[in-house]
Scaffold this motif. Structure first.
Motif, PDB file in Angstrom:
ATOM      1  N   SER A   8      -1.588  22.360   2.737  1.00  0.00           N
ATOM      2  CA  SER A   8      -1.046  23.193   3.815  1.00  0.00           C
ATOM      3  C   SER A   8      -2.110  24.159   4.341  1.00  0.00           C
ATOM      4  CB  SER A   8       0.148  24.007   3.335  1.00  0.00           C
ATOM      5  OG  SER A   8       1.148  23.157   2.861  1.00  0.00           O
ATOM      6  N   ILE A  12      -3.404  24.104   8.133  1.00  0.00           N
ATOM      7  CA  ILE A  12      -3.287  25.270   9.023  1.00  0.00           C
ATOM      8  C   ILE A  12      -4.643  25.577   9.655  1.00  0.00           C
ATOM      9  CG2 ILE A  12      -2.927  27.777   9.067  1.00  0.00           C
ATOM     10  CD1 ILE A  12      -0.695  27.359   6.988  1.00  0.00           C
ATOM     11  N   ASN A  16      -5.782  25.657  13.571  1.00  0.00           N
ATOM     12  CA  ASN A  16      -6.136  26.931  14.192  1.00  0.00           C
ATOM     13  C   ASN A  16      -7.020  27.741  13.244  1.00  0.00           C
ATOM     14  OD1 ASN A  16      -6.256  29.450  15.371  1.00  0.00           O
ATOM     15  ND2 ASN A  16      -4.043  29.693  15.608  1.00  0.00           N
ATOM     16  N   THR A  26       0.284  35.050   4.153  1.00  0.00           N
ATOM     17  CA  THR A  26       1.650  35.448   4.530  1.00  0.00           C
ATOM     18  C   THR A  26       2.477  34.240   4.921  1.00  0.00           C
ATOM     19  OG1 THR A  26       0.647  37.415   5.471  1.00  0.00           O
ATOM     20  CG2 THR A  26       2.953  37.038   5.969  1.00  0.00           C
ATOM     21  N   MET A  27       1.891  33.353   5.722  1.00  0.00           N
ATOM     22  CA  MET A  27       2.635  32.187   6.205  1.00  0.00           C
ATOM     23  C   MET A  27       3.120  31.301   5.068  1.00  0.00           C
ATOM     24  SD  MET A  27       0.092  31.326   9.342  1.00  0.00           S
ATOM     25  CE  MET A  27       0.710  29.735   9.836  1.00  0.00           C
ATOM     26  N   LEU A  28       2.328  31.274   3.977  1.00  0.00           N
ATOM     27  CA  LEU A  28       2.707  30.390   2.874  1.00  0.00           C
ATOM     28  C   LEU A  28       3.308  31.141   1.687  1.00  0.00           C
ATOM     29  CD1 LEU A  28      -0.380  28.010   2.997  1.00  0.00           C
ATOM     30  CD2 LEU A  28       1.917  27.553   3.835  1.00  0.00           C
TER      31      LEU A  28
ATOM     32  N   GLN B 297       6.530  28.682   8.010  1.00  0.00           N
ATOM     33  CA  GLN B 297       5.314  29.497   7.968  1.00  0.00           C
ATOM     34  C   GLN B 297       5.436  30.691   8.913  1.00  0.00           C
ATOM     35  OE1 GLN B 297       2.229  26.698   8.918  1.00  0.00           O
ATOM     36  NE2 GLN B 297       2.476  25.578   6.993  1.00  0.00           N
ATOM     37  N   ARG B 300       7.850  33.483   7.540  1.00  0.00           N
ATOM     38  CA  ARG B 300       7.280  34.423   6.584  1.00  0.00           C
ATOM     39  C   ARG B 300       6.413  35.450   7.298  1.00  0.00           C
ATOM     40  NH1 ARG B 300       6.066  29.843   3.442  1.00  0.00           N
ATOM     41  NH2 ARG B 300       7.619  29.483   1.815  1.00  0.00           N
ATOM     42  N   PHE B 301       5.653  34.952   8.262  1.00  0.00           N
ATOM     43  CA  PHE B 301       4.747  35.829   8.989  1.00  0.00           C
ATOM     44  C   PHE B 301       5.527  36.913   9.752  1.00  0.00           C
ATOM     45  CE2 PHE B 301       2.354  36.879  12.824  1.00  0.00           C
ATOM     46  CZ  PHE B 301       1.175  37.323  12.257  1.00  0.00           C
ATOM     47  N   ASN B 304       7.282  39.479   7.383  1.00  0.00           N
ATOM     48  CA  ASN B 304       6.263  40.344   6.812  1.00  0.00           C
ATOM     49  C   ASN B 304       5.764  41.369   7.839  1.00  0.00           C
ATOM     50  OD1 ASN B 304       4.522  40.730   4.434  1.00  0.00           O
ATOM     51  ND2 ASN B 304       2.920  40.329   5.940  1.00  0.00           N
TER      52      ASN B 304
END
Ligand SMILES: Cc1ncc(COP(=O)(O)O)c(C=O)c1O
Lengths: 164, 387
Positions: A8, A12, A16, A26-28, B297, B300-301, B304
């Protein structure tokens, strides 16, 4: 870190590369230092090779000619395809080189300022290599899609600005 | 002729949509980033579009059966069984509708008698209340609160049941809050339903967009299948909003009643959309999963980021919305949203557009690119500092 997580992170970044390790963490839902460490490891081990930007040079007003060249190689004792490929890919004009199955051996993508530029390179540098048996040059007339990106994408965000 | 007076009073007196009002405001502004969109930012996956084009080439331009294409119903039945462990007879218990929206309308019109009460979680999707009113029923809003993660509280439900209560609307994962309900939490609701002999209309259109929990269909709970009208559709999970394809699964009596209304009012859902939906169910799993991962994804962003700027934001576990609290700013949802739009050029939807319990919250959709999200959240942060 699980295999899925590693994948992942790489996916990602491939999509980008402007996202910072903090954002990816944060995303994961991962600790930042863990993500940062993994990215450095991937850079050091050359899994991550480069962070580049895909540019439509034609639109940027740059003259650019590209050609795909099918190269047939004369197999020789102690000179494998890798050696031949290296002799070719070291030239800065060469954008990519693939070893192919089928009718020819190496597929070489060349970019130059003009058709003459490319033709000269093929005639003087490529065709003259001792193990190159033959070349067939195909000039690119138009690029529609590269690296998964459509150049003139007609799909835009057509949604209403606010909806239930 | 005074044409306004000729409009049916029931329709005339329906409250105007809070979304519509905000839409008009946004339409007047420029340079806006919108977190106000209630649909996927993905275009329908290409293989689905391509399948629909191919069906047009082959001449699929006709009416289908009122129930929808049999092949599609078969795929839907298999899907519901595989994913949620519920089984339905494709001939008597399943129908294809013009979006889940039509399903909501059909269910209300088929089941509500004049004066019947329909309990609706508040806040929730904008259509439920008007559809109840149009069907001659009375909507009873059951508040849900941030402290309970906007889950439906069985005690609250029970306390609002009167002798006229007939239907409980469920809508999880929820729009606008992103709340989900687990199997155990739904079981507690099922007990109330059983005890009070209610019917449930369960809108499960966001079921696939559930993060970290396996989605549960209310119909899969013991004893609930025949009390439940299950509504779903292709709009959210497969990014197919414009195709207008949804479906209803229910016991044969309920379903026959809904098909009757549908057959006179609609005839059938568009065949191009049905052909696309067929492809989505047969080959769409991988693309759907890719979209779900992307939403997760961004989710979560967003959560947060709101927390970092000091806004309370409970963790949404479903759909593609975050529902942060803006109470600490002292502004109402509407004031906050209007100011944010004008000063920071970010569009969100005031929580009150989804019911009175949405006050103090704003709905922020994360169905937009990471770059847009980052920019929008940066603007919101700067905006908060000016308050
Ligand atoms: C909870 C809920 N149900 C139903 C719908 C309508 O879906 P469809 O496009 O299938 O009519 C929406 C759309 O926003 C929704 O949020």
């Amino acid at each position: 870190m699980t295999e899925t997580t590693r994948r992942s992170i790489l996916a990602i970044l491939a999509e980008n590369n402007r996202l910072a390790p903090e954002d990816i963490a944060t995303m994961l839902g991962l600790p930042i230092d863990e993500v940062a460490r993994f990215i450095s490891e991937m850079e050091e081990s050359k899994v991550i090779l480069k962070y580049n930007t895909l540019i439509n040079w034609e639109k940027a007003g740059e003259e650019m000619v590209a050609a795909l060249i099918d190269v047939k190689v004369q197999p020789q004792r102690e000179v494998g395809f890798d050696t031949v490929a290296e002799r070719i890919y070291r030239f800065p004009q060469v954008q990519s080189v693939y070893l192919m199955s089928g009718g020819y051996d190496l597929s070489v993508l060349i970019e130059g300022k003009s058709m003459k530029d490319v033709a000269l390179f093929v005639a003087e540098k490529l065709a003259t290599l001792e193990f190159v048996q033959s070349t067939a040059t195909h000039f690119v007339l138009k690029k529609y899609k590269q690296d998964g990106v459509i150049f003139e994408d007609k799909e835009e965000d057509r949604r209403l600005m606010v909806s239930p | 002729m005074n044409s306004a007076e000729l409009v049916s009073p029931v329709v005339r007196d329906l409250p105007p949509s809070g979304i519509r009002k905000f839409f008009d405001l946004v339409a007047e502004s420029k340079g806006i980033i919108s977190l106000g969109v209630g649909e996927p930012d993905f275009v329908t996956p290409w293989h689905i579009r391509e399948a629909s084009m191919y069906s047009l080439e082959k001449g699929y331009t006709m009416y289908t059966s009122n129930h929808g294409l049999l092949e599609l119903r078969e795929e839907i039945a298999k899907y519901l069984n595989r994913r949620f462990g519920v089984s339905y007879d494709v001939r008597r218990e399943l129908m294809v509708t013009v979006g889940a929206s039509e399903g909501v309308d059909l269910a209300m019109r088929a089941l509500v008698c004049p004066g019947d009460e329909v309990l609706i979680p508040d806040p929730s999707f904008v259509s439920y209340m008007p559809c109840v009113t149009l069907a001659g029923g009375k909507a009873v809003m059951v508040p849900t609160i941030a402290e309970e993660e906007f889950k439906l509280n069985p005690k609250t439900v029970e306390s609002m049941i009167t002798p006229r209560a007939k239907i409980l609307m469920l809508s999880y994962p929820n729009n606008p809050t992103g709340a989900i309900m687990t199997a155990a939490e739904l079981k507690a609701i099922a007990e109330v339903v059983e005890r009070n002999n209610l019917i449930v209309i369960s809108d499960e259109i966001y079921a696939e967009l559930t993060y970290g929990e396996k989605p549960v269909s209310f119909a899969s709970l013991p004893g609930m299948r025949d009390r439940t009208v299950l509504l779903s559709g292709f709009s959210k999970a497969f990014a197919m909003t414009g195709w207008r394809i949804g479906y209803v699964a229910a016991n044969p009596d309920f379903l026959a009643a809904m098909v009757k209304i549908h057959q006179y009012g609609i005839m059938c859902a568009p065949v191009m959309g049905q052909m696309a939906a067929l492809e989505a169910l047969r080959n769409g799993e991988a693309e759907m999963q890719r979209m779900v991962n992307t939403y997760d994804q961004r989710r979560r962003f967003v959560v947060n980021s709101f927390r970092e700027m000091g806004l309370d934001c409970f963790e949404p576990r479903g759909a593609f919305y975050a529902f942060p609290s803006i109470k600490r700013t002292g502004l109402s949802s509407e004031e906050f949203s209007e100011k944010l739009l004008h000063q920071a050029k970010v569009a969100v939807v005031p929580g009150t557009a989804f019911g009175p319990s949405g006050e103090g919250h704003i709905r922020c959709s994360y169905a937009c690119s990471m770059d847009q999200l980052k920019e929008a959240l940066k603007r919101i942060k700067t905006f908060l500092a000016t308050l």
